[in-house]
Design an enzyme around this catalytic site. Structure first.
Site, short mmCIF file in Angstrom:
data_model
loop_
_atom_site.label_atom_id
_atom_site.label_comp_id
_atom_site.label_asym_id
_atom_site.label_seq_id
_atom_site.Cartn_x
_atom_site.Cartn_y
_atom_site.Cartn_z
N HIS A 284 0.86 -1.20 0.00
CA HIS A 284 0.00 0.00 0.00
C HIS A 284 0.89 1.24 0.00
O HIS A 284 1.47 1.62 1.02
CB HIS A 284 -0.93 0.04 1.21
N CYS A 285 1.02 1.84 -1.16
CA CYS A 285 1.77 3.08 -1.29
C CYS A 285 1.19 3.83 -2.48
O CYS A 285 0.36 3.29 -3.22
CB CYS A 285 3.26 2.82 -1.47
N HIS A 286 1.57 5.09 -2.62
CA HIS A 286 1.00 5.92 -3.68
C HIS A 286 2.11 6.63 -4.44
O HIS A 286 3.23 6.75 -3.95
CB HIS A 286 0.10 7.02 -3.08
N TYR B 213 -7.61 17.51 -1.63
CA TYR B 213 -6.35 18.05 -1.11
C TYR B 213 -5.33 18.10 -2.25
O TYR B 213 -5.50 17.40 -3.26
CB TYR B 213 -5.80 17.17 0.03
N THR C 41 -6.80 9.62 -4.11
CA THR C 41 -7.95 10.43 -4.51
C THR C 41 -7.55 11.75 -5.15
O THR C 41 -8.33 12.32 -5.92
CB THR C 41 -8.84 10.72 -3.29
N ARG D 176 -10.30 0.61 -6.38
CA ARG D 176 -10.52 1.07 -5.01
C ARG D 176 -11.84 1.82 -4.94
O ARG D 176 -12.10 2.71 -5.74
CB ARG D 176 -9.37 1.98 -4.62
N ARG E 55 -14.19 12.73 3.87
CA ARG E 55 -13.30 13.89 3.71
C ARG E 55 -12.46 13.77 2.44
O ARG E 55 -11.81 14.70 2.01
CB ARG E 55 -12.42 14.07 4.95
N TYR F 42 -12.12 1.45 1.36
CA TYR F 42 -11.60 2.33 2.41
C TYR F 42 -12.78 3.01 3.08
O TYR F 42 -13.58 3.68 2.42
CB TYR F 42 -10.64 3.36 1.80
N ASP G 100 2.19 3.02 3.16
CA ASP G 100 1.32 4.18 2.89
C ASP G 100 2.12 5.42 2.49
O ASP G 100 1.58 6.54 2.50
CB ASP G 100 0.38 4.51 4.07
C1 0GY Z 1 -4.29 6.42 2.49
C2 0GY Z 1 -5.10 7.28 3.32
C3 0GY Z 1 -5.64 8.49 3.01
C4 0GY Z 1 -5.76 9.06 1.70
C5 0GY Z 1 -5.97 8.38 0.57
O1 0GY Z 1 -6.42 8.23 -1.68
C6 0GY Z 1 -6.24 8.99 -0.75
O2 0GY Z 1 -6.28 10.22 -0.85
O3 0GY Z 1 -5.99 7.08 0.55
C7 0GY Z 1 -6.21 9.29 4.12
O4 0GY Z 1 -6.24 10.51 4.01
O5 0GY Z 1 -6.62 8.69 5.14
O6 0GY Z 1 -4.44 5.22 2.51
O7 0GY Z 1 -3.47 6.93 1.75
#
Ligand code: 0GY
Length: 315
Positions: free
Chosen positions: A41-43, A59, A87, A134, A140, A167, A267
């Site tokens: 789980h990473c972005h 954001y 997101t 996802r 939020r 999520y 994360d």
């Molecule tokens: C995570 C948690 C968050 C954000 C997102 O996709 C996202 O913007 O997942 C959060 O703000 O709790 O898993 O990265």
């Protein structure tokens, strides 16, 4: 070894005020990851100049591109990444897909798609390494998507052998239960359904989550994100290198009861944190506290993620 991670910016975008930059000097973990470990789980965020952030985002992050992700992977001792669409990029999966395609087969992805996605686009995502979608219910972060649209998407991606990542906040599980249990795929819960760790691990709230996993053998959980869930914070006690002690009983319980259905991820780059930014090296040192034996660590970090994301290579 020296690893240089570049300082984050947001390209042409204005970063959300109060947002902490990801930490570019992570400690070398004391815990040595098993060979072939997957950060599941990473972005990637942008960079915004190349992969603009979505107009509908809630954001604006600091840039955190694929080169920085791969440098972190190597520094921490991971072999592979699962890059989850964030997101802030909406349903434009370009940055995540680019990371997968640039990884030499060492990254797979989880996408966000809308009902309008074509079969050809799903095939293209599959070829790039995407293996899941996802569905985000955290208010939020996203605007509401009708459940019939999500169920339609789930039916289509099921045919590709993909899974659904969900999520949500713990308080919302009861209301979402019927939808979740009707999903036709493997279902992976992000961050244990975000328990309130000030409540007892044996209490009704976390009890509902454990029942959700117990009664639905297609449900998996990421035992990740202690830095988001913790109230006591990153300080390790008594000189130990395992921070976020208040999250340990929750994650350890899930690993112990469902050892074949758990995943772990950093994360990175830790969106939306305003109090403290974790040191990813110390996050890795959290792992033996929740998965205390070598056999559990191998399942959590290698066998389970390989079965889900690289089944053709899984042993
Ligand atoms: C995570 C948690 C968050 C954000 C997102 O996709 C996202 O913007 O997942 C959060 O703000 O709790 O898993 O990265």
């Amino acid at each position: 070894m020296t690893t240089t991670l570049s300082r984050p910016v947001s390209g042409p975008f204005e970063k959300t005020p109060g947002w902490l930059d990801w930490y570019d000097g992570p400690a070398k973990p004391a815990f040595v990851l098993p060979a072939g470990a997957v950060d599941a789980h990473c972005h990637v965020f942008g960079p915004g100049a190349e992969f603009p952030y979505a107009p509908e985002r809630k954001y604006t992050p600091c840039d955190a591109g694929k080169a920085d992700l791969f440098a972190l992977r190597d520094r921490l001792g991971f072999t592979r990444n699962v890059v989850v669409q964030a997101t802030c990029h909406g349903a434009d999966n370009a940055a995540m897909v680019d990371a997968c395609l640039s990884s030499g087969g060492r990254a797979r992805g989880v996408a966000t798609v809308r009902r309008s996605v074509s079969d050809a686009e799903l095939e293209r995502l599959h070829a790039a390494g995407v293996r899941g979608v996802r569905f985000n219910f955290v208010r939020r972060l996203v605007d509401f998507t009708p459940k019939d649209e999500l169920m339609e998407i789930a039916g289509r991606i099921a045919r590709l052998g993909w899974h659904v990542v969900i999520y949500f906040e713990a308080a919302d599980l009861e209301g979402l239960w019927d939808f979740f249990t009707a999903l036709p795929t493997t279902v992976v819960v992000d961050h244990m359904g975000r328990p309130d760790v000030t409540k007892p691990v044996d209490g009704p709230e976390f009890g509902l989550f454990l029942r959700f996993m117990r009664e639905n053998p297609n449900v998996w959980s990421k035992v990740s994100c202690p830095e988001r869930l913790s109230v006591t914070g990153p300080k390790a006690l008594g000189g130990e290198r395992a921070p976020y002690r208040d999250v340990v009983p929750f994650a350890a319980r899930v690993v112990a009861e469902f050892p074949d259905r758990v995943l772990w991820g950093t994360d990175w780059p830790h969106p939306n944190l305003k109090d403290h930014m974790p040191d990813d090296g110390l996050l890795v040192d959290f792992i033996p506290a929740i998965a205390p034996t070598a056999a559990l660590q191998r399942k959590l970090l290698v066998e389970n993620p390989m079965r889900l994301y690289w089944p053709e290579e899984a042993v």
